[in-house]
Design an enzyme around this catalytic site. Structure first.
Site, PDB file in Angstrom:
ATOM      1  N   ASP A  18       0.865  -1.180   0.000  1.00  0.00           N
ATOM      2  CA  ASP A  18       0.000   0.000   0.000  1.00  0.00           C
ATOM      3  C   ASP A  18       0.897   1.223   0.000  1.00  0.00           C
ATOM      4  O   ASP A  18       1.959   1.236   0.644  1.00  0.00           O
ATOM      5  CB  ASP A  18      -0.912   0.019   1.223  1.00  0.00           C
TER       6      ASP A  18
ATOM      7  N   HIS B 196      -5.488   4.792   6.532  1.00  0.00           N
ATOM      8  CA  HIS B 196      -4.766   5.601   5.559  1.00  0.00           C
ATOM      9  C   HIS B 196      -3.287   5.753   5.886  1.00  0.00           C
ATOM     10  O   HIS B 196      -2.655   6.734   5.464  1.00  0.00           O
ATOM     11  CB  HIS B 196      -5.412   6.994   5.414  1.00  0.00           C
TER      12      HIS B 196
ATOM     13  N   ASP C 159      -2.728  -0.278   6.329  1.00  0.00           N
ATOM     14  CA  ASP C 159      -3.633  -0.677   5.249  1.00  0.00           C
ATOM     15  C   ASP C 159      -3.159  -1.957   4.568  1.00  0.00           C
ATOM     16  O   ASP C 159      -3.975  -2.784   4.143  1.00  0.00           O
ATOM     17  CB  ASP C 159      -3.743   0.453   4.218  1.00  0.00           C
TER      18      ASP C 159
END
Length: 591
Positions: free
Chosen positions: A29, A170, A175
């Site tokens: 991510d 976030h 994530d």
């Protein structure tokens, strides 16, 4: 930078990819300064390496993007300019991540976004993008999780649905951890649908018709063994014949997006069953495939369907021989070269012989004594025909012309080579390049056919040949070849005495009637498959009967016999428990 790195081992990729339990995934991510890879930078990289449901390692680092972070992004992610001030630049962080992910399958939620940024970063910093396999959990979820179960397929929604212990916030590593739980939950559901391999997982959400995917059940009862598979229609007629080292795995690939051939998609649509033919050795599988294609001419096979249509060039056996393109080799004492893939190639070879030797080109038989008042044709006037039709010295000299042509076809092609090379060279020097290329093509067609005929004729004239090589699982693969046809094959077990297996194989091998050389007692493609196998390094000649015109491989030549049992394999090839194998150390001439 990396918190903990454990090197994963990528399983060997086979025809359908490895089983999912053996695949190493890196779930990644990114946090960025905006939505465009060309204009925005990366502020954080987080990744988790997993295999078989276990976490192997994690990678996490902030990245200084070299530009201010927009306030909205800072509020959303909590990543500020002050936080990344001391972080490494992307030029340092990117290679570290790529090394962490090397040899794995890359996974991301909304993968085009993350992969787009990584590709753009590689291009910007002169780093080669490794082109890993990529799996998008968002796209996969859209095919697995229905709308009545989840209102959307966002990472946070799916993490809550699958009760992930990690809540996305976030931040890249958090994530990525949540995506790992989503990935495992999706894989569990797909496993219940029969998705068991990497390839099936990667293509599950591709544009494969549901009707095609449903036919995957045709492979359920097939063996995971080497051999041949035959697709059948509803009336039991063969549609397509193929071979593989793993029948079940290969057949399953026809029901995925990995199969991109249009005619195969059409074939699968009308297939009703698949019949397996398990084979002892890869050579047996290759031969059985050729035989089944030749026997049934399946409509979806393109090669080897009509072996009877192959062409041969024949130097006729008559008082004044001539060249003829024929479809059959007969035991008539004539010289043959071929087979050719088509009549056009045969005509090219004929032209090469006509340019080299003054063979007559007229049709029909000529009497040994010329007719009264016979006149030579234009080719004779041009010096391109020996003109046996006019008698006199022409008839006497023609025998030598025909003998030279026969020798070039069956033994020594140097005269044809010299003539055609000189012809091509002269045309090229005169800048007549198209004509020079025709001369080249004629020579190549002749050489391929004469060489092929000599190779085939060597085996066609051999009553029996027995050879062996090491099997992948230990023991020995044995083949018995009679007149160029595979008469039998068997495998001895590792650590066992091979001689009983060999004796049984020779006693039960197919009886083969002598053919008309150079045509072997099998489809020429079968004999060439056998020759290719025999010429592999490590193949041992156990026994050879009859004349052998051309040595097989290495120092094993004509009428040689390797006597099993007198010597074991060379040191290091076989465990002490084995009783020895066919050894190249004991060679005895067989007269």
């Amino acid at each position: 930078m990396p918190r903990r790195v454990v090197t994963g081992v990528q399983a060997t990729i086979d025809e359908l990819g490895p089983p999912l339990r053996g695949v190493t995934f890196v779930v990644v991510d990114l946090e960025t300064t905006g939505g465009s890879p060309e204009d925005c930078g990366i502020t954080e990289i987080g990744a988790v390496k997993v295999r078989g449901g276990a976490v192997l390692g994690e990678f996490g680092t902030l990245v200084n993007p070299g530009a201010p972070i927009p306030p909205l992004i800072a509020v959303l992610t909590g990543i500020t300019d002050r936080l990344v001030a001391g972080a490494p630049r992307l030029a340092a962080a990117l290679p570290a991540f790529l090394e962490f992910a090397r040899g794995t399958v890359l996974v991301a939620h909304n993968a085009p976004y993350d992969v787009g940024f990584l590709k753009a970063a590689c291009a910007r910093h002169g780093v080669v993008w490794p082109e890993p396999a990529v799996l998008d959990t968002a796209r996969l979820a859209r095919h697995v999780v229905p709308r009545d179960e989840s209102p959307n397929h966002k990472l946070g929604t799916l993490a809550a649905l699958f009760r992930s212990p990690v809540t996305p916030d976030h931040r890249a590593l958090t994530d990525a951890r949540a995506t790992v739980h989503v990935l495992h939950a999706l894989m569990e559901r797909l496993g219940n649908l029969g998705v068991q391999s990497l390839e099936e997982l990667l293509v599950y959400s591709s544009r494969v018709p549901a009707s095609t995917r449903r036919k995957r059940g045709l492979a359920d009862d097939l063996p995971n063994a080497p051999g041949v598979y035959v697709f059948l229609d509803e009336r039991g007629r063969p549609l397509y014949v193929g071979r593989s080292v793993d029948i079940r795995t290969r057949v399953r690939s026809y029901f995925t997006a990995a199969e991109k051939r249009r005619r195969m998609t059409e074939m699968v649509a009308i297939a009703a069953a698949v019949r397996p033919v398990v084979c002892a050795t890869p050579l047996e599988a290759a031969v059985r495939e050729l035989r089944l294609i030749a026997e049934h001419a399946p409509p979806y096979n393109r090669r080897s369907r009509h072996p009877e249509r192959a062409s041969w060039v024949k130097l006729t056996q008559e008082p004044f021989p001539r060249l003829s393109v024929v479809r059959r080799v007969r035991p008539d004492g004539a010289a043959y070269i071929g087979p050719f893939g088509g009549g056009q190639q045969a005509e090219l070879a004929v032209a090469a012989l006509h340019e080299t030797f003054r063979l007559r080109q007229c049709a029909g038989r000529l009497p040994r004594l010329p007719a009264h008042g016979a006149r030579a044709c234009l080719l004779a006037d041009l010096g391109r025909c020996g003109a046996p039709c006019v008698g006199g010295q022409g008839a006497t000299a023609y025998d030598a012309i025909a003998a030279a042509a026969r020798d070039a076809m069956t033994r020594d092609a140097r005269e044809v080579v010299a003539t055609m090379l000189a012809r091509a060279g002269a045309l090229g020097a005169g800048q007549r390049f198209e004509e020079a290329s025709v001369a080249r093509d004629r020579l190549l067609s002749f050489l391929r056919a004469s060489g092929r005929a000599q190779r085939l004729g060597a085996l066609a004239g051999t009553p029996e040949l027995v050879a062996a090589r090491r099997a992948e699982a230990g023991g020995w693969e044995f083949v018995v070849v009679r007149h160029g046809r595979l008469a039998g094959t068997a495998v001895s077990r590792r650590g066992a005495d091979y001689r009983p297996v060999l004796e049984t194989l020779r006693a039960t091998a197919e009886h083969v009637e002598p053919p008309a050389p150079p045509m072997p007692a099998a489809h020429p493609e079968e004999t060439e498959q056998i020759l290719g196998w025999l010429e592999q390094p490590g193949v041992r000649l156990v026994d050879l009967q009859g004349e052998w015109a051309t040595p097989l491989h290495g120092s094993v030549g004509a009428r040689a016999r390797l006597v099993p049992g007198q010597d074991g394999p060379t040191a290091g090839e076989q465990p002490a428990a084995d009783t020895g194998g066919p050894s190249p150390g004991a060679i005895r001439a067989r007269r």
